[in-house]
Design a protein around this motif. Sequence first.
Motif, PDB file in Angstrom:
ATOM      1  N   ALA A  47       0.830  -1.210   0.000  1.00  0.00           N
ATOM      2  CA  ALA A  47       0.000   0.000   0.000  1.00  0.00           C
ATOM      3  C   ALA A  47       0.864   1.260   0.000  1.00  0.00           C
ATOM      4  CB  ALA A  47      -0.923  -0.002   1.212  1.00  0.00           C
ATOM      5  N   VAL A  48       1.946   1.261   0.787  1.00  0.00           N
ATOM      6  CA  VAL A  48       2.836   2.422   0.853  1.00  0.00           C
ATOM      7  C   VAL A  48       3.555   2.625  -0.477  1.00  0.00           C
ATOM      8  CG1 VAL A  48       4.907   3.381   1.937  1.00  0.00           C
ATOM      9  CG2 VAL A  48       3.150   2.285   3.347  1.00  0.00           C
ATOM     10  N   PHE A  49       4.065   1.545  -1.085  1.00  0.00           N
ATOM     11  CA  PHE A  49       4.741   1.644  -2.373  1.00  0.00           C
ATOM     12  C   PHE A  49       3.815   2.262  -3.419  1.00  0.00           C
ATOM     13  CE2 PHE A  49       8.073  -1.982  -1.802  1.00  0.00           C
ATOM     14  CZ  PHE A  49       8.860  -1.116  -1.069  1.00  0.00           C
ATOM     15  N   GLN A  50       2.576   1.809  -3.453  1.00  0.00           N
ATOM     16  CA  GLN A  50       1.635   2.337  -4.436  1.00  0.00           C
ATOM     17  C   GLN A  50       1.279   3.788  -4.146  1.00  0.00           C
ATOM     18  OE1 GLN A  50      -1.684  -0.590  -4.725  1.00  0.00           O
ATOM     19  NE2 GLN A  50      -0.879  -0.909  -6.780  1.00  0.00           N
ATOM     20  N   ASN A  51       1.084   4.103  -2.870  1.00  0.00           N
ATOM     21  CA  ASN A  51       0.716   5.461  -2.481  1.00  0.00           C
ATOM     22  C   ASN A  51       1.821   6.459  -2.814  1.00  0.00           C
ATOM     23  OD1 ASN A  51      -1.053   7.414  -1.038  1.00  0.00           O
ATOM     24  ND2 ASN A  51       0.654   7.469   0.407  1.00  0.00           N
ATOM     25  N   GLY A  55       5.943   1.764  -7.047  1.00  0.00           N
ATOM     26  CA  GLY A  55       5.772   0.434  -7.597  1.00  0.00           C
ATOM     27  C   GLY A  55       4.801  -0.372  -6.769  1.00  0.00           C
ATOM     28  N   TYR A  56       4.976  -1.688  -6.780  1.00  0.00           N
ATOM     29  CA  TYR A  56       4.051  -2.550  -6.057  1.00  0.00           C
ATOM     30  C   TYR A  56       4.689  -3.918  -5.787  1.00  0.00           C
ATOM     31  CZ  TYR A  56       3.338  -4.484 -10.747  1.00  0.00           C
ATOM     32  OH  TYR A  56       3.532  -5.035 -11.990  1.00  0.00           O
ATOM     33  N   LEU A  57       4.068  -4.685  -4.894  1.00  0.00           N
ATOM     34  CA  LEU A  57       4.491  -6.045  -4.612  1.00  0.00           C
ATOM     35  C   LEU A  57       3.612  -6.992  -5.423  1.00  0.00           C
ATOM     36  CD1 LEU A  57       5.094  -6.093  -0.748  1.00  0.00           C
ATOM     37  CD2 LEU A  57       6.724  -5.638  -2.599  1.00  0.00           C
ATOM     38  N   GLN A  58       4.233  -7.846  -6.182  1.00  0.00           N
ATOM     39  CA  GLN A  58       3.520  -8.835  -6.991  1.00  0.00           C
ATOM     40  C   GLN A  58       3.564 -10.169  -6.245  1.00  0.00           C
ATOM     41  OE1 GLN A  58       5.078 -10.703 -10.852  1.00  0.00           O
ATOM     42  NE2 GLN A  58       3.710  -9.096 -11.599  1.00  0.00           N
ATOM     43  N   ARG A  59       2.391 -10.654  -5.865  1.00  0.00           N
ATOM     44  CA  ARG A  59       2.335 -11.865  -5.046  1.00  0.00           C
ATOM     45  C   ARG A  59       1.695 -13.003  -5.828  1.00  0.00           C
ATOM     46  NH1 ARG A  59       0.129  -9.221   0.562  1.00  0.00           N
ATOM     47  NH2 ARG A  59       0.374 -11.345   1.364  1.00  0.00           N
ATOM     48  N   ILE A  70       8.104  -4.947  -7.800  1.00  0.00           N
ATOM     49  CA  ILE A  70       8.203  -4.374  -9.144  1.00  0.00           C
ATOM     50  C   ILE A  70       8.343  -2.864  -9.000  1.00  0.00           C
ATOM     51  CG2 ILE A  70       7.126  -4.152 -11.400  1.00  0.00           C
ATOM     52  CD1 ILE A  70       7.810  -7.022 -10.640  1.00  0.00           C
ATOM     53  N   PRO A  71       9.557  -2.319  -9.186  1.00  0.00           N
ATOM     54  CA  PRO A  71       9.739  -0.867  -9.074  1.00  0.00           C
ATOM     55  C   PRO A  71       9.116  -0.155 -10.262  1.00  0.00           C
ATOM     56  CG  PRO A  71      11.779  -1.892  -9.769  1.00  0.00           C
ATOM     57  CD  PRO A  71      10.800  -3.009  -9.522  1.00  0.00           C
ATOM     58  N   GLU A  72       8.186   0.723  -9.998  1.00  0.00           N
ATOM     59  CA  GLU A  72       7.480   1.411 -11.071  1.00  0.00           C
ATOM     60  C   GLU A  72       7.190   2.836 -10.635  1.00  0.00           C
ATOM     61  OE1 GLU A  72       4.589  -1.104 -13.957  1.00  0.00           O
ATOM     62  OE2 GLU A  72       3.580   0.133 -12.485  1.00  0.00           O
ATOM     63  N   PHE A  73       7.897   3.779 -11.220  1.00  0.00           N
ATOM     64  CA  PHE A  73       7.633   5.187 -10.990  1.00  0.00           C
ATOM     65  C   PHE A  73       6.232   5.483 -11.501  1.00  0.00           C
ATOM     66  CE2 PHE A  73      10.629   9.132 -10.988  1.00  0.00           C
ATOM     67  CZ  PHE A  73      10.445   9.233  -9.620  1.00  0.00           C
ATOM     68  N   PHE A 120      13.069   4.750 -16.964  1.00  0.00           N
ATOM     69  CA  PHE A 120      13.146   3.743 -18.019  1.00  0.00           C
ATOM     70  C   PHE A 120      12.682   2.378 -17.521  1.00  0.00           C
ATOM     71  CE2 PHE A 120      16.391   6.367 -20.456  1.00  0.00           C
ATOM     72  CZ  PHE A 120      15.572   6.536 -21.561  1.00  0.00           C
ATOM     73  N   ALA A 121      13.128   1.997 -16.331  1.00  0.00           N
ATOM     74  CA  ALA A 121      12.735   0.702 -15.776  1.00  0.00           C
ATOM     75  C   ALA A 121      11.226   0.623 -15.590  1.00  0.00           C
ATOM     76  CB  ALA A 121      13.448   0.464 -14.446  1.00  0.00           C
ATOM     77  N   SER A 122      10.602   1.742 -15.249  1.00  0.00           N
ATOM     78  CA  SER A 122       9.147   1.779 -15.105  1.00  0.00           C
ATOM     79  C   SER A 122       8.473   1.556 -16.452  1.00  0.00           C
ATOM     80  CB  SER A 122       8.706   3.117 -14.517  1.00  0.00           C
ATOM     81  OG  SER A 122       9.268   3.317 -13.232  1.00  0.00           O
ATOM     82  N   ALA A 123       9.018   2.184 -17.483  1.00  0.00           N
ATOM     83  CA  ALA A 123       8.441   2.042 -18.822  1.00  0.00           C
ATOM     84  C   ALA A 123       8.553   0.604 -19.326  1.00  0.00           C
ATOM     85  CB  ALA A 123       9.149   2.988 -19.792  1.00  0.00           C
ATOM     86  N   PHE A 124       9.624  -0.097 -18.901  1.00  0.00           N
ATOM     87  CA  PHE A 124       9.867  -1.448 -19.385  1.00  0.00           C
ATOM     88  C   PHE A 124       9.510  -2.520 -18.355  1.00  0.00           C
ATOM     89  CE2 PHE A 124      13.486   0.920 -21.629  1.00  0.00           C
ATOM     90  CZ  PHE A 124      12.682   1.237 -22.710  1.00  0.00           C
ATOM     91  N   SER A 125       8.773  -2.139 -17.324  1.00  0.00           N
ATOM     92  CA  SER A 125       8.505  -3.077 -16.223  1.00  0.00           C
ATOM     93  C   SER A 125       7.683  -4.282 -16.647  1.00  0.00           C
ATOM     94  CB  SER A 125       7.796  -2.349 -15.076  1.00  0.00           C
ATOM     95  OG  SER A 125       6.518  -1.891 -15.483  1.00  0.00           O
ATOM     96  N   LYS A 126       6.881  -4.132 -17.705  1.00  0.00           N
ATOM     97  CA  LYS A 126       6.050  -5.242 -18.177  1.00  0.00           C
ATOM     98  C   LYS A 126       6.722  -6.028 -19.297  1.00  0.00           C
ATOM     99  CE  LYS A 126       2.413  -4.069 -15.635  1.00  0.00           C
ATOM    100  NZ  LYS A 126       2.885  -2.799 -15.054  1.00  0.00           N
TER     101      LYS A 126
END
Length: 276
Positions: A47-51, A55-59, A70-73, A120-126
């Motif tokens: 929740a904190v990462f998203q807020n 990024g977010y935690l992928q479970r 998953i680090p995502e700006f 860049f890493a955010s753009a290529f995260s998927k």
Amino acid sequence: MKRSNRLVVLTDFFLENPRKHIQLPYFVELCDTTKSSISEDLDIIHAVFQNQGMGYLQRSTGAGGGVKYIPEFSQSNSIEFIEELRKKLEDPSRILPGGYLYMSDLLGDPKTVREIGRVFASAFSKVDIDVIVTVATKGIPLAYAVASFLNVPVVIARRDPKVTEGSSVSINYVSGSSRKIQTMVLPKRSLEDGANVCIIDDFMKAGGTITGIINLLSEFNARVQAVGVLAEADDDEEERVINKYISLVKISNVDIKQNKIEIQAGNYADTNLNRH
């Protein structure tokens, strides 16, 4: 371990090990607690990462279930950073003889380079990426910054072979800026056959260097999944030889006589590879 301590330990682990899948029993043992407590901790961190737009935690569940960060700006954070970068590059004091633009201070600043890597890493995260490839220029620190967020190795294509790297594959290519024939080499041991590759470079004019890298990678049966450049030149006299890439800024005009630089945002916000 108290929850406050666990949250610090877990957050630090995820920030230091992005995109690394870890099963929950590892965290249970690390924090000397129960699986249910770890699960609750992960909910808080997620929740904190998203807020914070981090990024977010992928479970995942099941026998091999676990979690990875998953680090995502966030889109807004990325656009805000690019705007700040654009303003810095419009400083007229950056104009060099010949109409070149001084950028070494930005590429030498760890914080700026890290944020560029995060964008860049955010753009290529998927995108499925095994390795970051760059050429031996000022783009090297950018490549390592992106790789640190994607948690993949960096491979550097060089102009000349190095004895310490063993046998190499070499190609000749036409430089987009000088229109000269140049050589690019890559050690045979540097890439596994069929690797998924992301190319990172600091500057692109016609795209000759990146095309050279793509041709070189074809010798390894590598699949180029993404291309990222910090700055591209908006030059009508040069015919762009690649069209699938992400740029953060576009240099529209460098007027030596008027001592003026015009910098626009690149195609980051509207590229199909970017998040929506």
